[in-house]
Design an enzyme around this catalytic site. Structure first.
Site, short mmCIF file in Angstrom:
data_model
loop_
_atom_site.label_atom_id
_atom_site.label_comp_id
_atom_site.label_asym_id
_atom_site.label_seq_id
_atom_site.Cartn_x
_atom_site.Cartn_y
_atom_site.Cartn_z
N ASN A 179 0.87 -1.17 0.00
CA ASN A 179 0.00 0.00 0.00
C ASN A 179 0.92 1.22 0.00
O ASN A 179 1.43 1.63 1.04
CB ASN A 179 -0.90 -0.03 1.23
CG ASN A 179 -1.89 1.13 1.26
OD1 ASN A 179 -1.79 2.06 0.45
ND2 ASN A 179 -2.83 1.08 2.19
N LYS B 112 3.19 0.92 3.23
CA LYS B 112 2.86 -0.17 4.16
C LYS B 112 2.91 -1.48 3.40
O LYS B 112 2.55 -1.52 2.22
CB LYS B 112 1.42 0.00 4.69
CG LYS B 112 1.26 1.18 5.63
CD LYS B 112 -0.16 1.21 6.18
CE LYS B 112 -0.62 2.62 6.33
NZ LYS B 112 -2.02 2.87 6.18
N ARG C 148 -2.44 -1.97 -3.62
CA ARG C 148 -3.65 -1.18 -3.44
C ARG C 148 -3.56 0.04 -4.36
O ARG C 148 -2.60 0.81 -4.29
CB ARG C 148 -3.76 -0.72 -2.00
CG ARG C 148 -5.00 0.07 -1.76
CD ARG C 148 -5.16 0.50 -0.32
NE ARG C 148 -6.46 1.12 -0.18
CZ ARG C 148 -6.92 1.60 0.94
NH1 ARG C 148 -6.18 1.53 2.03
NH2 ARG C 148 -8.12 2.14 0.99
N ARG D 116 -14.43 14.75 7.33
CA ARG D 116 -15.16 15.05 6.09
C ARG D 116 -16.64 15.27 6.40
O ARG D 116 -17.20 14.57 7.23
CB ARG D 116 -15.05 13.91 5.09
CG ARG D 116 -13.67 13.66 4.56
CD ARG D 116 -13.73 12.62 3.43
NE ARG D 116 -12.40 12.16 3.08
CZ ARG D 116 -12.00 10.90 3.15
NH1 ARG D 116 -12.83 9.96 3.57
NH2 ARG D 116 -10.78 10.57 2.82
#
Ligand code: ADP
Length: 378
Positions: A12, A19, A70, A220
């Site tokens: 990732n 990661k 990813r 958000r």
């Protein structure tokens, strides 16, 4: 005969960190995990250097059979995970506009792996792919079609790897074939989204063109009247970039509660101390989750189960209680005892006589990426 894929590295690769997890696919067990930070900011100079550190951390492995990555955005080009070759990489580079912050780092990770692990297959697994089965009535925005045609403005949805993983796991748990399972899957973390899953496929999701839409999240705002955005921009003479920061980084639970970062644990603590703003934040959060659950239960024609996952879904008994207490009209009641003690494990937190079971199911996006990597290369 081709050697079976046994060891899969999952990468990732973000803008400043990388990661990784290494899986043994026979047992589906994780063998190693780690994180390289400050890429380009005091740590490794770039993703290739970061990856060299990973190789060293893993003890110079010679037996990695495949690598799964990813990748944030597949737009409408990639409806499933894909083996990366030169042609695919050229197509991926055209999608950078859909994620200018994440995509260059995601692709940088793939290119670094191609250089360092010569001859090992790389598979791109997209956050958006699971949602590509949405019908137009769910995916399109009610604006002039030319913005879709010219700019690709439509709903894409994110967290797809997590929604797909918990859909597969829920089907097993419910002892139903995947093609027969109807679910409302709720990934509730710092970023949060719901998916409506009918016959094992996504038919709607709460995030949109970007991860800003839908639920109230850590920082958000989720759904908001677009005209409110225009009013604020006009009144405070904000640029699009400033407004983007306001809505993505300075809103949500953080803005309502006044708790920096909008972490669920901190907000629950504040609310318990009598803080009215924290209490309102929790209620707005739970209200929006319940609202979407009700809507998506209709969308899938009646869910076999409601699945909760993500940092909050897996761990926050208080967050779950506030949501489930709002689902009485669906014939759902909370089993308070089970809910209170459930943390990071599979458990049904609704009472036995509830019409739809509410199930906590820990997600594992990395394992899903590893499994997809095997499926695509196998
Ligand atoms: P991200 O979207 O960054 O992956 P996570 O899925 O890790 O986020 O979820 C982070 C959220 O989960 C935070 O709001 C945090 O407070 C909440 N959370 C994590 N552990 C717990 C816990 N033990 N109890 C309550 N909330 C928790």
């Amino acid at each position: 005969m081709k050697k079976a894929i046994e060891k899969v590295l999952v990468v990732n690769s973000g803008s400043s960190s990388l990661k990784y997890q290494l899986f043994d696919m026979k047992s589906e067990k994780r063998l190693a995990k780690g994180l390289v930070e400050r890429i380009g900011a005091g740590g490794p100079a770039n993703h290739a250097e970061a990856l060299k550190q990973v190789v060293a951390d893993l003890g110079n492995p010679k037996d990695i059979d495949a690598i799964g990555h990813r990748v944030l955005h597949g737009a409408e080009v990639f409806k499933d995970s894909v083996k990366v070759d030169a042609k695919v990489m050229a197509k991926l580079k055209k999608l950078v506009k859909f994620g200018p912050l994440h995509m260059p780092a995601n692709l940088g990770g793939i290119e670094a792996c191609q250089k360092i692990f010569k001859g090992v297959g790389n598979v791109a697994v997209f956050d958006t792919a699971f949602h590509q089965t949405m019908p137009d009535c769910a995916a399109m925005y009610a604006i002039d079609e030319k913005y879709y045609k010219k700019m690709g403005i439509r709903k894409y949805g994110f967290h797809g790897t997590s929604h797909k993983f918990i859909t597969q796991e829920a089907a097993k748990l419910l002892k139903k074939p995947l093609s027969k399972v109807n679910l409302v899957t709720c990934h509730l973390g710092n970023g949060s989204s719901l998916a409506a899953v009918k016959g094992g496929e996504c038919v709607d999701t709460s995030m949109g063109l970007t991860p800003l839409a839908g639920l109230v999240m850590g920082t958000r705002c989720g759904d908001i009247d677009a005209a409110a955005v225009l009013s604020i921009m006009e009144e405070e003479k904000k640029t699009p970039a400033e407004m983007d920061k306001l809505l993505n980084k300075q809103s949500g639970l953080q803005a309502i509660s006044g708790v920096a970062g909008g972490d669920m644990r901190d907000i629950c603590t504040k609310a318990a101390q009598g803080c009215k703003k924290a209490e309102l934040a929790l209620e707005m959060w739970a209200y929006r989750v319940a609202l979407y659950i009700g809507a998506y239960n209709t969308v899938v024609g009646g869910a076999d189960a409601i699945i909760l996952t993500g940092g909050i879904g897996e761990n926050s008994a208080e967050g779950r209680e506030r949501v489930v207490n709002r689902l009485g009209a669906l014939g759902i009641k909370l089993d308070k005892k089970v809910n209170a003690k459930t943390r990071g494990v599979v458990a049904t937190i609704s009472t036995k006589d509830s019409k739809i079971p509410v199930i906590v199911l820990p997600t594992n996006e990395e394992l899903m990426i590893a499994k997809d990597t095997v499926r695509i290369l196998g």
